[in-house]
Motif scaffolding. Structure first.
Motif, PDB file in Angstrom:
ATOM      1  N   ALA A   1      11.090 -21.220 -19.222  1.00  0.00           N
ATOM      2  CA  ALA A   1      10.686 -19.839 -19.487  1.00  0.00           C
ATOM      3  C   ALA A   1      10.296 -19.119 -18.199  1.00  0.00           C
ATOM      4  O   ALA A   1      10.611 -17.930 -18.019  1.00  0.00           O
ATOM      5  N   ASP A   2       9.641 -19.832 -17.291  1.00  0.00           N
ATOM      6  CA  ASP A   2       9.269 -19.220 -16.009  1.00  0.00           C
ATOM      7  C   ASP A   2      10.507 -18.886 -15.177  1.00  0.00           C
ATOM      8  O   ASP A   2      10.578 -17.821 -14.556  1.00  0.00           O
ATOM      9  N   LEU A   3      11.471 -19.785 -15.142  1.00  0.00           N
ATOM     10  CA  LEU A   3      12.669 -19.553 -14.354  1.00  0.00           C
ATOM     11  C   LEU A   3      13.536 -18.429 -14.925  1.00  0.00           C
ATOM     12  O   LEU A   3      14.227 -17.727 -14.179  1.00  0.00           O
ATOM     13  N   MET A   4      13.501 -18.243 -16.238  1.00  0.00           N
ATOM     14  CA  MET A   4      14.372 -17.265 -16.884  1.00  0.00           C
ATOM     15  C   MET A   4      13.864 -15.837 -16.777  1.00  0.00           C
ATOM     16  O   MET A   4      14.536 -14.914 -17.233  1.00  0.00           O
ATOM     17  N   ARG A   5      12.690 -15.640 -16.199  1.00  0.00           N
ATOM     18  CA  ARG A   5      12.184 -14.278 -16.043  1.00  0.00           C
ATOM     19  C   ARG A   5      13.120 -13.471 -15.153  1.00  0.00           C
ATOM     20  O   ARG A   5      13.429 -13.851 -14.039  1.00  0.00           O
ATOM     21  N   GLY A   6      13.558 -12.348 -15.654  1.00  0.00           N
ATOM     22  CA  GLY A   6      14.505 -11.519 -14.936  1.00  0.00           C
ATOM     23  C   GLY A   6      15.950 -11.931 -15.115  1.00  0.00           C
ATOM     24  O   GLY A   6      16.861 -11.227 -14.660  1.00  0.00           O
ATOM     25  N   MET A   7      16.197 -13.074 -15.775  1.00  0.00           N
ATOM     26  CA  MET A   7      17.563 -13.574 -15.972  1.00  0.00           C
ATOM     27  C   MET A   7      17.863 -13.799 -17.454  1.00  0.00           C
ATOM     28  O   MET A   7      18.853 -14.442 -17.792  1.00  0.00           O
ATOM     29  N   ARG A   8      17.004 -13.256 -18.318  1.00  0.00           N
ATOM     30  CA  ARG A   8      17.207 -13.482 -19.758  1.00  0.00           C
ATOM     31  C   ARG A   8      18.498 -12.830 -20.240  1.00  0.00           C
ATOM     32  O   ARG A   8      19.147 -13.348 -21.161  1.00  0.00           O
ATOM     33  N   GLY A   9      18.870 -11.699 -19.646  1.00  0.00           N
ATOM     34  CA  GLY A   9      20.118 -11.052 -20.044  1.00  0.00           C
ATOM     35  C   GLY A   9      21.325 -11.934 -19.771  1.00  0.00           C
ATOM     36  O   GLY A   9      22.228 -12.063 -20.615  1.00  0.00           O
ATOM     37  N   VAL A  10      21.341 -12.567 -18.605  1.00  0.00           N
ATOM     38  CA  VAL A  10      22.441 -13.475 -18.268  1.00  0.00           C
ATOM     39  C   VAL A  10      22.436 -14.679 -19.212  1.00  0.00           C
ATOM     40  O   VAL A  10      23.490 -15.117 -19.686  1.00  0.00           O
TER      41      VAL A  10
END
Length: 318
Positions: free
Chosen positions: A208-217
């Motif tokens: 969840a921390d890594l996906m911040r800003g990349m959730r759309g991808v």
């Protein structure tokens, strides 16, 4: 002189890098696919066909359609054995991770990595399923308590009433949105369980921390492979309708669908690993690791014979 901006991190970039790594080590990933993914794809493809053939060719089974639908989904343990699935995920993730850095990718090392990653992956899957089950139970309890409140104040709500149906649809939509949001946030949990010393709930939080800003991808990646899997599943299920008395046609359809599912599974696992690397780049973690990796010497990326060398460069904009 103007500094060129780094390429945008989107679905196309992830798929392009995934294809590059797989093509660079084509024989390696083909071997992993045959060992781990082909049994999964073959069983998931051949089961509906055999199920329909048995129902159509045996009158006794056909007469039981009223009690058992012929279109019912196959048992998950049969079409998607957990040991094979986790082993495939672990070995492919390990290989793509090392291939991204340009390290040697060997079949024996990838297979041996399953021994270390299997139980962390299993613990992460169990943690994920526990949370999903808890959310489903909470949604069911909410409906139950809502109906109980209506009965306490003297109002009766039948299951067929439009009020209950509307409430059920609203709760179902909210539940699905929550589950989808969590699934996107946990896209990288499997990769984290393989390449980092985290598993279970720790891997879910890290993802969840890594996906911040990349959730759309992550969402588009999920939609893309979901559509691919759905199309292949539809082709597999309707292939029975196109069958002829010549069994060769059935064999060809099963082989084609099995190979298609195998490729989709391979690319999905590999793409998640590439997305993990891109997420680390966005968070400023990858540049330092690459600097440490190649600080002492220049390393030529190992590809198959005849392949054009490709230099990986990661640009991070603060």
């Amino acid at each position: 002189m103007e500094t060129p901006s780094p390429p945008s991190l989107n679905l196309r970039a992830v798929l392009t890098e995934t294809r590059r790594i797989i093509n660079a080590h084509s024989r390696h990933f083909l071997a992993l696919s045959v060992v781990f993914l082909l049994p999964i794809s073959f069983s998931s493809t051949v089961y509906p066909t055999l199920h329909n053939l048995l129902i159509s060719d045996h009158p006794l089974i056909t007469s039981q359609k009223f009690f058992t639908s012929s279109d019912s989904a196959p048992p998950p343990l049969l079409t998607n054995p957990p040991p094979l699935s986790l082993s495939a995920l672990g070995s492919i993730t390990y290989s793509v991770f090392h291939g991204f850095y340009g390290r040697p990718v060997k079949l024996l090392s990838a297979v041996n990595s399953v021994r270390l990653s299997f139980f962390p992956l299993l613990g992460t899957v169990i943690a994920c399923q526990l949370i999903f089950m808890l959310i489903a139970v909470v949604a069911g309890l909410f409906l139950f308590l809502f109906i109980g409140v209506f009965e306490m104040i003297g109002l009766e709500m039948e299951l067929s009433s439009p009020y209950f149906v509307g409430l059920f649809i609203v709760v179902a939509i909210i539940t699905l949105v929550v589950l989808l949001y969590l699934q996107v946030n946990w896209t990288l949990a499997g990769v984290v369980s393989v390449v980092e010393p985290r598993w279970g709930f720790g891997a879910l939080r890290r993802s969840a921390d890594l996906m911040r800003g990349m959730r759309g991808v992550g969402l588009w990646l999920m939609v893309f492979f979901g559509v691919c899997s759905g199309v292949l599943g539809l082709c597999s299920s309707v292939s029975y309708e196109w069958r002829s008395r010549d069994g060769l046609r059935n064999v060809v359809m099963i082989v084609l669908c099995s190979m298609g599912v195998m490729v989709v599974l391979l690319y999905h696992a590999a793409a998640n690993t590439v997305l993990y690397m891109y997420c680390k780049a966005v968070n400023g973690e990858l540049a330092l690791e690459i600097a440490e990796e190649f600080a002492s010497e220049y390393v030529s990326l190992p590809f198959d014979d005849g392949k054009v060398p490709h230099v990986v460069s990661v640009a991070y904009v603060g």
